[in-house]
Design an enzyme around this catalytic site. Structure first.
Site, PDB file in Angstrom:
ATOM      1  N   GLY A  93      44.898  25.384  40.844  1.00  0.00           N
ATOM      2  CA  GLY A  93      45.803  26.500  41.070  1.00  0.00           C
ATOM      3  C   GLY A  93      47.112  26.148  41.751  1.00  0.00           C
ATOM      4  O   GLY A  93      47.774  25.156  41.428  1.00  0.00           O
ATOM      5  N   TYR A 112      42.499  45.164  47.112  1.00  0.00           N
ATOM      6  CA  TYR A 112      43.120  43.920  47.527  1.00  0.00           C
ATOM      7  C   TYR A 112      43.899  44.088  48.830  1.00  0.00           C
ATOM      8  O   TYR A 112      43.371  43.800  49.899  1.00  0.00           O
ATOM      9  CB  TYR A 112      44.031  43.349  46.423  1.00  0.00           C
ATOM     10  N   VAL A 145      45.899  34.026  36.530  1.00  0.00           N
ATOM     11  CA  VAL A 145      44.491  33.755  36.272  1.00  0.00           C
ATOM     12  C   VAL A 145      44.105  32.518  37.062  1.00  0.00           C
ATOM     13  O   VAL A 145      44.600  31.419  36.814  1.00  0.00           O
ATOM     14  CB  VAL A 145      44.236  33.513  34.775  1.00  0.00           C
TER      15      VAL A 145
END
Length: 401
Positions: free
Chosen positions: A52, A235, A274
């Site tokens: 990531g 979140y 993603v």
């Protein structure tokens, strides 16, 4: 062995070494296609460096400004019929590419929350680099054992105060449904903050500063996310958001500590992408599928590497003041949060169903990006061919495995 994706829930239990290497090489080529950044970092520690944003930070620093890098992570090598983790293969490919072009790149594999690995990292910095001028904190873990108290924490992704109901999608089947997530207990909130908040970031920076391995003018950055109102309950206003609030508070605390080095600490708010982490959050995969559709149509889409290159080139290393928002945060989510983008996503959110998911969202792009995280779906790779799963990371000893 012949390696195919084996998906269980929101994770893939296999990874393809050649596919991961190709994915890393694509990111390297993107950075190399841009002008060298003379003002960029030169000696970099990346904590959480194997996937990531952490991996992209390491690639951007090395191939963008010629930085020497040390990566810290917890990944697993291949064993028997089990492939290595994607982060293991990513690191092997990155180190091979970096060293082939003459760049220093070494890694430490273990529990980054532990005092032991912090001291091993300090020893490596002292021996090989002397000091570092950038520390990237990009850890993503579902659990943490506190190095001082021995308490083990487990994070949860839940709202706070009341249950939350909204749309979600089963990424693999394409079924859009409603999901209700029950609120977290105070203990669950405490645990999540202990893992995803700023305590360990401060512990790292304290240890590095006390050891004298931080350079004058050092910068440190940790990564966060805010997102739109549709995801806030689960979140930003949920358990993860409470942890991110703690992360931002920790940045202010670190600024005081680093002032004697003329150093600075920042939280960078990045774009929704993603990742192995975001795939686990209810509601978020559906939002990302719609967001990708809108941003690609507007030619605004960015992946991890584009985000990190922009962070370095347009925020951290401009030879001027670092642009921040009213809370002192760096914002590279600015394109995602543009009013026209968010309005278009909100319109689609109101319309999306199982029947129209494929046509009004980029669920296909989401699935593709998910598989690419594990080295699958990359052009030019023969996934029916035998491949060697046992790949070495050049700088890791057998003991590190």
């Amino acid at each position: 062995m012949i390696i195919q994706p084996k998906i269980r829930g929101f994770i893939c239990t296999t990874a393809h070494p050649e596919g991961c290497a190709r994915h890393v090489q694509e990111q390297i080529e993107y950075v190399k296609s841009r002008p060298k950044q003379a003002a960029g970092p030169k000696k970099v520690l990346v904590i959480g460096a194997s996937t990531g944003y952490g991996l992209a930070s390491r690639i951007a620093a090395t191939f963008g400004s010629g930085a020497a890098t040390i990566g810290v992570f917890f990944e697993k090598p291949a064993s028997g019929s089990r492939t290595a983790s994607a982060g293991w293969y990513n690191t092997a490919a990155f180190e091979q590419a970096a060293q082939a072009e003459g760049y220093y790149a070494t890694s430490l594999n273990g529990d980054a929350f532990s005092d032991e690995l912090k001291q091993q990292t300090i020893a490596r910095i002292r021996e090989d680099l002397g000091q570092v001028d950038l520390v990237v904190y990009s850890l993503a873990s579902p659990r943490r054992t506190h190095p001082r108290t021995g308490e083990t924490f487990t994070s949860v992704i839940k709202p706070i105060g009341a249950a939350y109901t909204n749309k979600t999608v089963d990424v693999h089947s394409g079924k859009v449904s409603e999901i209700t997530v029950e609120p977290a207990t105070e203990e669950e909130v405490r645990h999540t903050v202990a893992i995803m908040g700023g305590e360990d970031w401060i512990m790292w920076m304290d240890a590095l500063q006390e050891a004298g391995v931080l350079a004058e003018g050092v910068q440190t950055v940790a990564y966060s996310y805010i997102g739109p109102s549709v995801t806030h309950a689960i979140y930003r206003e949920g358990t993860i958001g409470r942890a991110k609030d703690d992360l931002e508070k920790s940045a202010h605390e670190l600024n005081g500590k680093l002032s004697e080095l003329s150093g600075k600490a920042y939280v960078s708010v990045n774009k929704a992408l993603v990742t192995q982490s975001s795939a686990a959050i209810p509601i978020v995969p559906l939002y990302i599928s719609l967001l990708y559709k809108v941003m690609k149509e507007k030619n605004l889409h960015e992946g991890c590497i584009e985000q990190m290159v922009r962070l370095f080139e347009e925020r951290l290393y401009t030879n001027g003041a670092v642009p921040v928002d009213e809370k002192g945060r760096i914002r590279v989510d600015d394109l995602e949060m543009r009013e026209d983008v968010q309005q278009a996503v909100a319109d689609l959110w109101g319309q999306v169903t199982t029947d129209n998911l494929e046509s009004i969202s980029d669920i296909a792009g989401y699935r593709s990006e998910f598989l690419r995280l594990f080295g699958f779906g990359l052009a030019g790779i023969d996934y029916e061919a035998e491949t060697e799963a046992d790949v070495a990371v050049p700088t890791l000893s057998q003991e590190s495995k």
